[in-house]
Design an enzyme around this catalytic site. Structure first.
Site, PDB file in Angstrom:
ATOM      1  CB  SER A  98      45.069 164.737  32.595  1.00  0.00           C
ATOM      2  OG  SER A  98      45.294 163.416  32.215  1.00  0.00           O
ATOM      3  CG  ASP A 239      48.711 161.312  31.259  1.00  0.00           C
ATOM      4  OD1 ASP A 239      49.139 160.645  32.216  1.00  0.00           O
ATOM      5  OD2 ASP A 239      47.529 161.687  31.176  1.00  0.00           O
ATOM      6  CG  ASP A 241      47.088 162.747  35.548  1.00  0.00           C
ATOM      7  OD1 ASP A 241      47.312 162.361  34.377  1.00  0.00           O
ATOM      8  OD2 ASP A 241      45.975 162.631  36.089  1.00  0.00           O
ATOM      9  CG  ASP A 243      45.319 159.741  34.133  1.00  0.00           C
ATOM     10  OD1 ASP A 243      46.012 160.094  33.150  1.00  0.00           O
ATOM     11  OD2 ASP A 243      44.172 160.181  34.345  1.00  0.00           O
TER      12      ASP A 243
END
EC number: 5.4.2.10
Length: 452
Positions: A98, A239, A241, A243
């Site tokens: 992440s 960010d 990933d 999400d």
């Protein structure tokens, strides 16, 4: 030592539990469960260099258990949650840490409905990672196959665009998008461009080492600067990933997840299409009173996407999110999707014929200081040492409708410390006093202080 945290497995790449042997065993454990449902797992990742190692180890474990693996390559986490449903797969697996730096990596797991697996299943997987599974290996004829899923990027782009009202276009709107050199580097700008926007994309040149490095939602300064330079209508930072989303308005002022949720709640409530919403314990106290004024029942969950989703499902919430920028729109997604959330914001601007600064100006978060504190000693020991000071802090903040949050992160070796209250001077004073006490106790000083 448990390998699962608040958002799957995460840690330093090539170090337990993200070493190749443990990841291989995790792949076997996932395969053992996945084959109870079907024969296919879809697997995506972000752009960090260790993703190649993690992908290879997971795939080896999965195919050894007789599971076919569809490789998606670099894709946002939410894309895997969407495609696992569309492709009727048994599970979806995401290789990502992440918002963490390239040094870390992780594994997130979705069930066949695109929902992060429950704690009970994590415990089963954890047990099987440590178990002897040789007797469960597939016979040679039954070993899994590996293939790349063609057209996955296009499928996801069309899905995201489909959440935007068909009668609207982004023509005439200038948007800066920071893709954090992460999973959405080839998708973020494309979505807005195909809907007609003039798009300026930054953070779209990943090299395996620059994911989240001085860019994206954790470092939005470059996005802010570009918005001001370009005279853009809005800036959108993702960010690693994709999400979470952090926004800045046309004046370069940053907007956090609470303000995004508040704006969406207000708009949906005006159309009578929302009665319940959810946030986590980290959200501003002032969002509770704001929701009451709107006539929306606001529910709070523990920190983490899974807890938030559980709360949303239990109370039939239309929208949920975290202050950090995780936003879930249940009509469209089963997990936080920064691109879907960004399109929701843009649709509100168009439908209300307002600028970004206008749609976010209605909600004012309570003054707060947020510090992320690295630590080396045991957290429980720190909590015992700092306990009396926290009691004094809570008593002082109680006079200004405030509170203190002191909790360990489930994804990094950090203590999340939040002090908020209606008196900004008292909040700043209390935060400084708490930092001094932590230094006296031998805990490292907080990093990246944030005053709102």
């Amino acid at each position: 030592m448990n390998i699962f945290g608040t958002d799957g497995v995460r840690g330093r790449a090539n170090v337990y539990p993200m070493d190749p042997i443990t990841v291989l065993r995790l792949g076997m454990a996932i395969g053992l469960e996945a084959r109870k449902v079907g024969t296919q797992v879809v697997l995506g990742k972000d752009t960090r260099i260790s993703g190649y190692m993690v992908e290879s180890a997971l795939v080896s474990g999965l195919v050894a258990m007789g599971v076919n693996v569809g490789l998606l390559g670099p894709m946002p986490t939410a894309a895997i949650a969407t495609l696992v449903r569309n492709l009727r797969a048994s599970m979806g697996v995401v290789i990502s840490a992440s918002h963490n730096s390239y040094l870390d990596n992780g594994v997130k797991i979705f069930d066949s409905e695109g929902i992060k697996i429950p704690l009970e299943l994590e415990e089963v997987l954890e047990s099987n990672v440590r178990a002897e599974l040789s007797s469960d290996l597939a016979q040679v004829r039954g070993m899994g196959k590996v293939y790349r899923i063609a057209g996955a990027v296009g499928r996801y782009i069309e899905f995201v665009k489909g959440t935007f009202p068909k009668r609207l276009k982004l023509s005439g709107m200038k948007i800066v998008v920071d893709c954090a050199n992460g999973a959405a580097y080839h998708i973020g700008g494309e979505v807005f461009w195909e809907l007609g926007a003039d798009v300026v994309v930054i953070g779209n040149k990943p090299d395996g080492l620059n994911i989240n490095h001085n860019c994206g939602s954790l470092h939005p300064e470059g996005m802010v600067q570009k918005v001001l330079e370009e005279g853009a209508d809005i800036g959108i930072a993702l960010d690693g990933d994709a999400d979470r989303v952090v926004v800045c308005d046309e004046k370069g002022r940053l907007v956090d997840g609470d303000q995004v949720i508040a704006s969406i709640m207000r708009h949906l409530r005006a159309t009578k299409s929302i009665t319940d919403a959810a946030v986590t314990t980290m959200s501003s106290k002032s969002i509770d009173s704001y929701a009451r004024e709107l006539g929306v029942r606001l529910h709070r969950s523990e920190v983490g996407d899974r807890h938030l989703v559980d709360t949303m499902r239990r109370h039939s919430c239309s929208v949920g999110g975290e202050k950090s920028g995780h936003i879930i729109l249940w009509e469209h997604s089963t997990t936080s999707d920064s691109l879907v959330a960004a399109l929701q914001i843009l649709s509100i601007m168009l439908l209300e014929n307002k600028s970004a600064s206008s749609i976010f100006g209605d909600f004012v978060p309570m003054p707060r200081v947020h510090r992320d504190i690295p630590y080396s000693m045991e957290f429980d020991h720190i909590a015992r040492l700092i306990g009396p000071t926290l009691s004094d802090v809570e008593q002082a903040l109680g006079r200004v409708n405030g509170r203190v949050i002191f909790r360990r992160s489930g994804t990094e070796r950090l203590i999340r410390c939040v002090i908020e209250g209606e008196d900004p001077k008292l909040v700043a004073l209390v935060a400084d006093e708490l930092s001094i006490k932590l230094r006296e106790l031998g805990v490292e000083n907080g990093v990246e202080p944030e005053m709102q």
